[in-house]
Design a protein around this motif. Structure first.
Motif, PDB file in Angstrom:
ATOM      1  N   ILE A  16     -11.052   4.117  -6.010  1.00  0.00           N
ATOM      2  CA  ILE A  16     -11.216   4.322  -4.564  1.00  0.00           C
ATOM      3  C   ILE A  16     -11.579   3.022  -3.849  1.00  0.00           C
ATOM      4  N   PRO A  17     -12.505   2.203  -4.338  1.00  0.00           N
ATOM      5  CA  PRO A  17     -12.783   0.929  -3.645  1.00  0.00           C
ATOM      6  C   PRO A  17     -11.555   0.019  -3.579  1.00  0.00           C
ATOM      7  N   LEU A  18     -10.743  -0.014  -4.637  1.00  0.00           N
ATOM      8  CA  LEU A  18      -9.525  -0.832  -4.620  1.00  0.00           C
ATOM      9  C   LEU A  18      -8.551  -0.332  -3.567  1.00  0.00           C
ATOM     10  N   LEU A  19      -8.437   0.991  -3.490  1.00  0.00           N
ATOM     11  CA  LEU A  19      -7.548   1.568  -2.473  1.00  0.00           C
ATOM     12  C   LEU A  19      -8.062   1.261  -1.072  1.00  0.00           C
ATOM     13  N   LEU A  21      -9.790  -1.421  -0.157  1.00  0.00           N
ATOM     14  CA  LEU A  21      -9.469  -2.815   0.154  1.00  0.00           C
ATOM     15  C   LEU A  21      -8.004  -2.970   0.511  1.00  0.00           C
ATOM     16  N   TYR A  22      -7.149  -2.254  -0.182  1.00  0.00           N
ATOM     17  CA  TYR A  22      -5.715  -2.368   0.075  1.00  0.00           C
ATOM     18  C   TYR A  22      -5.351  -1.833   1.447  1.00  0.00           C
ATOM     19  N   LEU A  23      -5.866  -0.646   1.764  1.00  0.00           N
ATOM     20  CA  LEU A  23      -5.466   0.002   3.017  1.00  0.00           C
ATOM     21  C   LEU A  23      -6.098  -0.633   4.244  1.00  0.00           C
ATOM     22  N   LEU A  24      -7.345  -1.062   4.153  1.00  0.00           N
ATOM     23  CA  LEU A  24      -8.075  -1.486   5.344  1.00  0.00           C
ATOM     24  C   LEU A  24      -8.290  -2.994   5.424  1.00  0.00           C
ATOM     25  N   ARG A  25      -7.912  -3.719   4.402  1.00  0.00           N
ATOM     26  CA  ARG A  25      -8.144  -5.159   4.458  1.00  0.00           C
ATOM     27  C   ARG A  25      -6.855  -5.974   4.281  1.00  0.00           C
ATOM     28  N   PHE A  26      -6.054  -5.613   3.322  1.00  0.00           N
ATOM     29  CA  PHE A  26      -4.917  -6.458   2.975  1.00  0.00           C
ATOM     30  C   PHE A  26      -3.563  -5.936   3.458  1.00  0.00           C
ATOM     31  N   LYS A  27      -3.471  -4.656   3.747  1.00  0.00           N
ATOM     32  CA  LYS A  27      -2.182  -4.115   4.167  1.00  0.00           C
ATOM     33  C   LYS A  27      -1.859  -4.590   5.581  1.00  0.00           C
ATOM     34  N   ARG A  28      -0.690  -5.138   5.770  1.00  0.00           N
ATOM     35  CA  ARG A  28      -0.281  -5.625   7.085  1.00  0.00           C
ATOM     36  C   ARG A  28       0.014  -4.441   7.978  1.00  0.00           C
ATOM     37  N   ARG A  29      -0.520  -4.480   9.182  1.00  0.00           N
ATOM     38  CA  ARG A  29      -0.325  -3.411  10.139  1.00  0.00           C
ATOM     39  C   ARG A  29       1.021  -3.568  10.831  1.00  0.00           C
ATOM     40  N   GLU A  54      -6.188   5.613   7.644  1.00  0.00           N
ATOM     41  CA  GLU A  54      -6.465   5.281   6.247  1.00  0.00           C
ATOM     42  C   GLU A  54      -7.725   5.965   5.717  1.00  0.00           C
ATOM     43  N   TYR A  55      -8.716   6.191   6.603  1.00  0.00           N
ATOM     44  CA  TYR A  55      -9.931   6.870   6.164  1.00  0.00           C
ATOM     45  C   TYR A  55      -9.620   8.291   5.678  1.00  0.00           C
ATOM     46  N   PHE A  56      -8.698   8.940   6.357  1.00  0.00           N
ATOM     47  CA  PHE A  56      -8.296  10.272   5.920  1.00  0.00           C
ATOM     48  C   PHE A  56      -7.585  10.218   4.578  1.00  0.00           C
ATOM     49  N   TYR A  57      -6.777   9.158   4.384  1.00  0.00           N
ATOM     50  CA  TYR A  57      -6.071   9.019   3.117  1.00  0.00           C
ATOM     51  C   TYR A  57      -7.045   8.732   1.971  1.00  0.00           C
ATOM     52  N   LEU A  58      -8.081   7.919   2.253  1.00  0.00           N
ATOM     53  CA  LEU A  58      -9.095   7.645   1.236  1.00  0.00           C
ATOM     54  C   LEU A  58      -9.857   8.922   0.854  1.00  0.00           C
ATOM     55  N   ALA A  59     -10.207   9.687   1.881  1.00  0.00           N
ATOM     56  CA  ALA A  59     -10.912  10.939   1.610  1.00  0.00           C
ATOM     57  C   ALA A  59     -10.024  11.896   0.813  1.00  0.00           C
ATOM     58  N   ALA A  60      -8.733  11.934   1.145  1.00  0.00           N
ATOM     59  CA  ALA A  60      -7.802  12.798   0.414  1.00  0.00           C
ATOM     60  C   ALA A  60      -7.698  12.370  -1.042  1.00  0.00           C
ATOM     61  N   LEU A 324      -2.360  15.626   5.962  1.00  0.00           N
ATOM     62  CA  LEU A 324      -1.688  16.010   7.213  1.00  0.00           C
ATOM     63  C   LEU A 324      -2.449  15.497   8.420  1.00  0.00           C
ATOM     64  N   LEU A 325      -3.790  15.591   8.340  1.00  0.00           N
ATOM     65  CA  LEU A 325      -4.601  15.105   9.454  1.00  0.00           C
ATOM     66  C   LEU A 325      -4.434  13.600   9.624  1.00  0.00           C
ATOM     67  N   GLY A 326      -4.322  12.873   8.491  1.00  0.00           N
ATOM     68  CA  GLY A 326      -4.093  11.433   8.578  1.00  0.00           C
ATOM     69  C   GLY A 326      -2.758  11.107   9.225  1.00  0.00           C
ATOM     70  N   LEU A 327      -1.722  11.864   8.866  1.00  0.00           N
ATOM     71  CA  LEU A 327      -0.403  11.629   9.460  1.00  0.00           C
ATOM     72  C   LEU A 327      -0.411  11.905  10.955  1.00  0.00           C
ATOM     73  N   VAL A 328      -1.041  13.011  11.359  1.00  0.00           N
ATOM     74  CA  VAL A 328      -1.113  13.353  12.790  1.00  0.00           C
ATOM     75  C   VAL A 328      -1.903  12.297  13.538  1.00  0.00           C
ATOM     76  N   TRP A 329      -3.024  11.879  12.957  1.00  0.00           N
ATOM     77  CA  TRP A 329      -3.870  10.868  13.604  1.00  0.00           C
ATOM     78  C   TRP A 329      -3.111   9.544  13.763  1.00  0.00           C
ATOM     79  N   GLU A 330      -2.381   9.188  12.715  1.00  0.00           N
ATOM     80  CA  GLU A 330      -1.647   7.924  12.744  1.00  0.00           C
ATOM     81  C   GLU A 330      -0.558   7.936  13.809  1.00  0.00           C
TER      82      GLU A 330
END
Length: 338
Positions: A16-19, A21-29, A54-60, A324-330
Motif C-alpha cells: 500500500i505505501p508503494l502504491l 507513492l506511485y499514485l500521488l507522487r510519481f504518476k504524471r497527471r 487516488e485516495y479512493f483507489y488506495l482505500a479500495a 466506482l466512487l473513485g471513477l465518479v470523483w475523478e
C-alpha cells in the motif's frame, strides 16, 4: 473473535505505501492544453484542494487485500456426548451405623461433644450420606440407584438420572430404620437383578457395610458374587468403621469397634472383578469415594465444530463501491485543470 482464513495474504498490505507513492507522487497527471489562462483569472489566485480519486483507489486496494484474507467471526461450539454407567449404591442401615468413628485429633469427651454439636463429627451413616451426596452430584450422566439394607433389602430408588429425587430419599435414611441385623446377600442379589438387564456399557454395584453377614438366606454372598460375574456386574465393597469408635447411649459414650467381615468383602469384590476398600472414618470415606469415582469413569466424546460468519463478501462489495466512487470523483469533482 475475528480471525482470518488466509492470514498470509495480509502481508500484501506492505504494497500500500508503494502504491501511494506511485499514485500521488510519481504518476504524471493528465493535462488539458488551452490557448489562454484568462478564464482562470477570476479565481483570484486561490487554489482549491479536493481529495483526489487516488485516495479512493488506495482505500479500495486496502479493503480488497483484507477481503482476500477472508476475515470471519467464529462461533465455536463443543458438542459433548456422555455415555454414563448404571450404578447402584447398597448402604447398610443396621443400628451399628449409628456408631461414631472418632477422628484421631479428638482426644477428650468434651471435644467429641463439641464436634457432634457443630457438625464436624458425624456417625457412620451421616458420614456415608455426606460423601454419597458428593459422589452423586459429581456424576450427572450416570443412572444411580440406592438400596438400603438391614435384615432385608429395601429398594430406596431405582437407577435414575433424577439425582435430586435420589438425594432426597438418601437424606431420609436413619440407622436401624429397617432393623439391626446385617444381611449382605439380599442387597447384592437385588442390585444385580436391577442391573443385569441394563443396556449401559458398564454396570456397577457398591456395597457399604460395617457389620458381618448374620442373616441366613437361601443364597450366600459368595454365590451372589458368582452371579454378578456371570451377568457382568462389578461389585465394589467398602468396609466401614475403625477400632477407635464409640456409641452414644443415655448421654454417655461407650467404646465399640469395627465388626465387618473383611475377608468376605474382599472375596465378593474379587469374584466379581471389583475392588475392596476400607473407610475407617470420615477422611477415609472421602478418600474411598474419590478412588471409586476415578475407577468408574464416564466416557465422553467432545466433537468440536466452528460456525463462521464471513465478512469477505461485504468487503468485496465495499471494494467495488470505492472503485466506482473513485471513477465518479475523478470525472466530476476531482477533475483538475492546470
Amino acid at each position: 473473535m475475528i480471525s482470518f482464513a488466509y492470514p498470509w495474504v495480509l502481508t500484501l498490505l506492505v504494497l500500500i505505501p508503494l502504491l501511494y507513492l506511485y499514485l500521488l507522487r510519481f504518476k504524471r497527471r493528465p493535462t488539458v492544453t488551452v490557448p489562454s489562462l484568462r478564464i482562470f483569472s477570476r479565481l483570484g489566485g486561490r487554489r482549491y484542494r479536493l481529495p483526489t480519486a487516488e485516495y479512493f483507489y488506495l482505500a479500495a486496494a486496502l479493503v480488497l487485500i483484507v477481503a482476500l484474507a477472508r476475515p470471519r467471526l467464529g462461533d465455536e461450539r463443543v458438542l459433548i456426548r456422555a455415555q454414563g454407567i448404571d450404578l447402584i449404591l447398597a448402604l447398610d442401615l443396621s443400628g451399628s451405623m449409628a456408631a461414631i468413628d472418632v477422628p484421631r485429633n479428638i482426644t477428650t469427651v468434651r471435644e467429641l461433644e463439641r464436634g457432634l454439636t457443630d457438625g464436624r463429627v458425624k456417625d457412620r451413616l451421616g458420614v456415608a450420606k455426606e460423601e454419597l451426596q458428593k459422589f452423586v452430584e459429581g456424576r450427572p450422566n450416570d443412572r444411580i440407584g440406592l438400596i438400603g439394607f438391614g435384615p432385608l433389602a429395601y429398594n430406596v430408588a431405582p437407577p435414575t438420572l433424577d439425582h435430586a429425587w435420589l438425594l432426597a430419599q438418601l437424606e431420609r435414611l436413619e440407622p436401624g430404620i429397617i432393623g439391626d441385623a446385617t444381611g449382605i446377600a439380599a442387597p447384592l442379589a437385588s442390585g444385580i437383578h436391577r442391573l443385569k438387564s441394563s443396556p449401559a456399557p458398564r454396570r456397577v454395584l457398591v456395597l457399604f457395610t460395617d457389620g458381618k453377614n448374620n442373616v441366613d438366606n437361601r443364597i450366600t454372598p459368595q454365590q451372589v458374587a458368582e452371579l454378578a460375574k456371570a451377568t457382568d456386574v462389578i461389585i465394589h465393597t467398602v468396609g466401614v468403621g475403625s477400632d477407635n469408635a464409640v456409641v452414644a447411649q443415655n448421654g454417655r459414650f461407650y467404646p465399640t469397634g469395627d465388626s465387618f467381615d473383611e475377608p468376605l468383602l474382599r472375596e465378593i469384590a474379587a469374584k466379581s472383578g471389583g475392588t475392596y476398600f476400607h473407610a475407617a472414618d470420615a477422611e477415609g470415606m472421602h478418600r474411598v469415594m474419590q478412588e471409586i469415582n476415578q475407577l468408574e469413569k464416564t466416557t465422553f466424546e467432545q466433537p468440536k465444530y466452528v460456525e463462521y460468519r464471513e465478512y469477505a463478501p461485504l468487503l468485496a462489495v465495499l471494494t467495488l463501491g470505492l472503485l466506482l466512487l473513485g471513477l465518479v470523483w475523478e470525472s466530476t469533482l476531482g477533475l483538475r485543470l492546470p
